[in-house]
Motif scaffolding. Sequence first.
Motif, PDB file in Angstrom:
ATOM      1  N   GLN A 293       0.934  -1.149  -0.071  1.00  0.00           N
ATOM      2  CA  GLN A 293       0.039  -0.226   0.131  1.00  0.00           C
ATOM      3  C   GLN A 293       1.003   1.251   0.100  1.00  0.00           C
ATOM      4  OE1 GLN A 293      -2.296  -0.676   3.508  1.00  0.00           O
ATOM      5  NE2 GLN A 293      -4.077  -1.686   2.409  1.00  0.00           N
ATOM      6  N   ASP A 294       2.001   1.294   0.912  1.00  0.00           N
ATOM      7  CA  ASP A 294       2.626   2.293   0.842  1.00  0.00           C
ATOM      8  C   ASP A 294       3.337   2.733  -0.553  1.00  0.00           C
ATOM      9  OD1 ASP A 294       2.371   2.716   3.600  1.00  0.00           O
ATOM     10  OD2 ASP A 294       3.985   2.097   4.018  1.00  0.00           O
ATOM     11  N   ARG A 295       3.859   1.500  -1.267  1.00  0.00           N
ATOM     12  CA  ARG A 295       4.489   1.762  -2.307  1.00  0.00           C
ATOM     13  C   ARG A 295       3.540   2.264  -3.523  1.00  0.00           C
ATOM     14  NH1 ARG A 295       9.458  -0.599  -4.124  1.00  0.00           N
ATOM     15  NH2 ARG A 295      10.651  -1.584  -2.297  1.00  0.00           N
ATOM     16  N   GLN A 296       2.035   1.862  -3.495  1.00  0.00           N
ATOM     17  CA  GLN A 296       1.005   2.311  -4.495  1.00  0.00           C
ATOM     18  C   GLN A 296       0.865   3.773  -4.184  1.00  0.00           C
ATOM     19  OE1 GLN A 296      -1.941  -0.435  -3.529  1.00  0.00           O
ATOM     20  NE2 GLN A 296      -1.984  -1.383  -5.424  1.00  0.00           N
ATOM     21  N   VAL A 297       1.137   4.297  -2.918  1.00  0.00           N
ATOM     22  CA  VAL A 297       0.795   5.693  -2.675  1.00  0.00           C
ATOM     23  C   VAL A 297       1.899   6.346  -2.975  1.00  0.00           C
ATOM     24  CG1 VAL A 297       0.564   7.357  -0.896  1.00  0.00           C
ATOM     25  CG2 VAL A 297      -0.807   5.179  -0.616  1.00  0.00           C
ATOM     26  N   GLU A 298       3.151   5.745  -2.958  1.00  0.00           N
ATOM     27  CA  GLU A 298       4.409   6.609  -3.306  1.00  0.00           C
ATOM     28  C   GLU A 298       4.111   6.754  -4.996  1.00  0.00           C
ATOM     29  OE1 GLU A 298       7.826   5.001  -1.954  1.00  0.00           O
ATOM     30  OE2 GLU A 298       7.313   5.034   0.003  1.00  0.00           O
ATOM     31  N   GLN A 299       3.925   5.679  -5.661  1.00  0.00           N
ATOM     32  CA  GLN A 299       3.648   5.753  -7.201  1.00  0.00           C
ATOM     33  C   GLN A 299       2.916   6.916  -7.508  1.00  0.00           C
ATOM     34  OE1 GLN A 299       2.065   2.191  -8.940  1.00  0.00           O
ATOM     35  NE2 GLN A 299       3.206   2.552 -10.711  1.00  0.00           N
TER      36      GLN A 299
ATOM     37  N   LEU B  33       3.884   9.889  -9.731  1.00  0.00           N
ATOM     38  CA  LEU B  33       3.196  10.390 -11.012  1.00  0.00           C
ATOM     39  C   LEU B  33       2.445  11.567 -11.134  1.00  0.00           C
ATOM     40  CD1 LEU B  33       2.351   6.756 -11.974  1.00  0.00           C
ATOM     41  CD2 LEU B  33       4.217   7.934 -12.981  1.00  0.00           C
ATOM     42  N   THR B  34       1.675  11.777 -10.184  1.00  0.00           N
ATOM     43  CA  THR B  34       0.816  12.950  -9.952  1.00  0.00           C
ATOM     44  C   THR B  34       1.750  14.177  -9.801  1.00  0.00           C
ATOM     45  OG1 THR B  34      -0.922  11.925  -8.716  1.00  0.00           O
ATOM     46  CG2 THR B  34      -0.891  14.342  -8.647  1.00  0.00           C
ATOM     47  N   VAL B  35       2.763  14.331  -9.440  1.00  0.00           N
ATOM     48  CA  VAL B  35       3.736  15.397  -9.440  1.00  0.00           C
ATOM     49  C   VAL B  35       4.581  15.536 -10.647  1.00  0.00           C
ATOM     50  CG1 VAL B  35       5.958  16.461  -8.108  1.00  0.00           C
ATOM     51  CG2 VAL B  35       4.152  15.271  -6.719  1.00  0.00           C
TER      52      VAL B  35
ATOM     53  N   ASP C 183      -1.860  10.960   6.012  1.00  0.00           N
ATOM     54  CA  ASP C 183      -0.515  10.521   6.518  1.00  0.00           C
ATOM     55  C   ASP C 183      -0.094   9.645   5.479  1.00  0.00           C
ATOM     56  OD1 ASP C 183       1.226   9.905   8.828  1.00  0.00           O
ATOM     57  OD2 ASP C 183       0.646   7.838   8.659  1.00  0.00           O
ATOM     58  N   GLY C 184      -0.755   9.011   4.797  1.00  0.00           N
ATOM     59  CA  GLY C 184      -0.071   8.168   3.701  1.00  0.00           C
ATOM     60  C   GLY C 184       0.419   8.907   2.725  1.00  0.00           C
ATOM     61  N   VAL C 185       0.097   9.824   2.362  1.00  0.00           N
ATOM     62  CA  VAL C 185       0.524  10.950   1.288  1.00  0.00           C
ATOM     63  C   VAL C 185       1.689  11.701   1.930  1.00  0.00           C
ATOM     64  CG1 VAL C 185       0.093  13.113  -0.223  1.00  0.00           C
ATOM     65  CG2 VAL C 185      -1.717  11.286  -0.055  1.00  0.00           C
ATOM     66  N   GLU C 186       1.737  12.157   3.003  1.00  0.00           N
ATOM     67  CA  GLU C 186       2.549  12.733   3.742  1.00  0.00           C
ATOM     68  C   GLU C 186       3.807  11.922   3.583  1.00  0.00           C
ATOM     69  OE1 GLU C 186       0.721  14.388   7.282  1.00  0.00           O
ATOM     70  OE2 GLU C 186      -0.069  16.114   6.326  1.00  0.00           O
ATOM     71  N   ARG C 187       3.519  10.978   4.312  1.00  0.00           N
ATOM     72  CA  ARG C 187       4.914   9.683   4.156  1.00  0.00           C
ATOM     73  C   ARG C 187       5.355   9.518   2.853  1.00  0.00           C
ATOM     74  NH1 ARG C 187       3.724   4.895   5.851  1.00  0.00           N
ATOM     75  NH2 ARG C 187       1.152   5.257   5.621  1.00  0.00           N
ATOM     76  N   ALA C 188       4.673   9.207   2.065  1.00  0.00           N
ATOM     77  CA  ALA C 188       4.940   9.051   0.483  1.00  0.00           C
ATOM     78  C   ALA C 188       5.973  10.291  -0.178  1.00  0.00           C
ATOM     79  CB  ALA C 188       4.163   9.083  -0.465  1.00  0.00           C
ATOM     80  N   VAL C 189       5.624  11.514   0.518  1.00  0.00           N
ATOM     81  CA  VAL C 189       6.519  12.617  -0.087  1.00  0.00           C
ATOM     82  C   VAL C 189       7.674  12.606   0.786  1.00  0.00           C
ATOM     83  CG1 VAL C 189       6.520  15.299   0.144  1.00  0.00           C
ATOM     84  CG2 VAL C 189       4.412  14.044  -0.606  1.00  0.00           C
ATOM     85  N   THR C 190       7.725  12.351   2.054  1.00  0.00           N
ATOM     86  CA  THR C 190       9.043  12.191   2.803  1.00  0.00           C
ATOM     87  C   THR C 190       9.868  10.971   2.315  1.00  0.00           C
ATOM     88  OG1 THR C 190       7.749  13.004   4.783  1.00  0.00           O
ATOM     89  CG2 THR C 190       9.961  12.032   5.149  1.00  0.00           C
ATOM     90  N   GLU C 191       9.114   9.972   1.944  1.00  0.00           N
ATOM     91  CA  GLU C 191      10.018   8.796   1.425  1.00  0.00           C
ATOM     92  C   GLU C 191      10.725   9.183  -0.040  1.00  0.00           C
ATOM     93  OE1 GLU C 191      11.015   5.732   2.478  1.00  0.00           O
ATOM     94  OE2 GLU C 191      10.207   6.490   4.395  1.00  0.00           O
TER      95      GLU C 191
END
Length: 107
Positions: free
Chosen positions: A18-24, A28-30, A58-66
Amino acid sequence: MHDEPSRSTDSAWTTDHQDRQVEQSVLLTVIDLHPAHVTVSELVRRLTRSPRAFIERDGVERAVTELAGKGLMHKHDFRNRPDAFVTPTQAALWAHELLLDEADEAA
């Protein structure tokens, strides 16, 4: 002596997946919005069903940080702004272009 019960790693894999999907999705959006600067709050609104839900935000914020930590995104924090701007790095843009070229050649 008692053996500890075995613990399933399914939930850990699912969370990682799930974390990888949010990061992806975030990356891609950015990239799609580039060269526009987008804020983390704007990403949350675009990518979540319920932007006020802590777990989704939180998921989006963690993805940005990662992604920033891995060198794929710049996160511009400002003292006088509560929200950060994010942009893809040149490396992320180049990798995306290469992957699109590869996909076009394979088709």
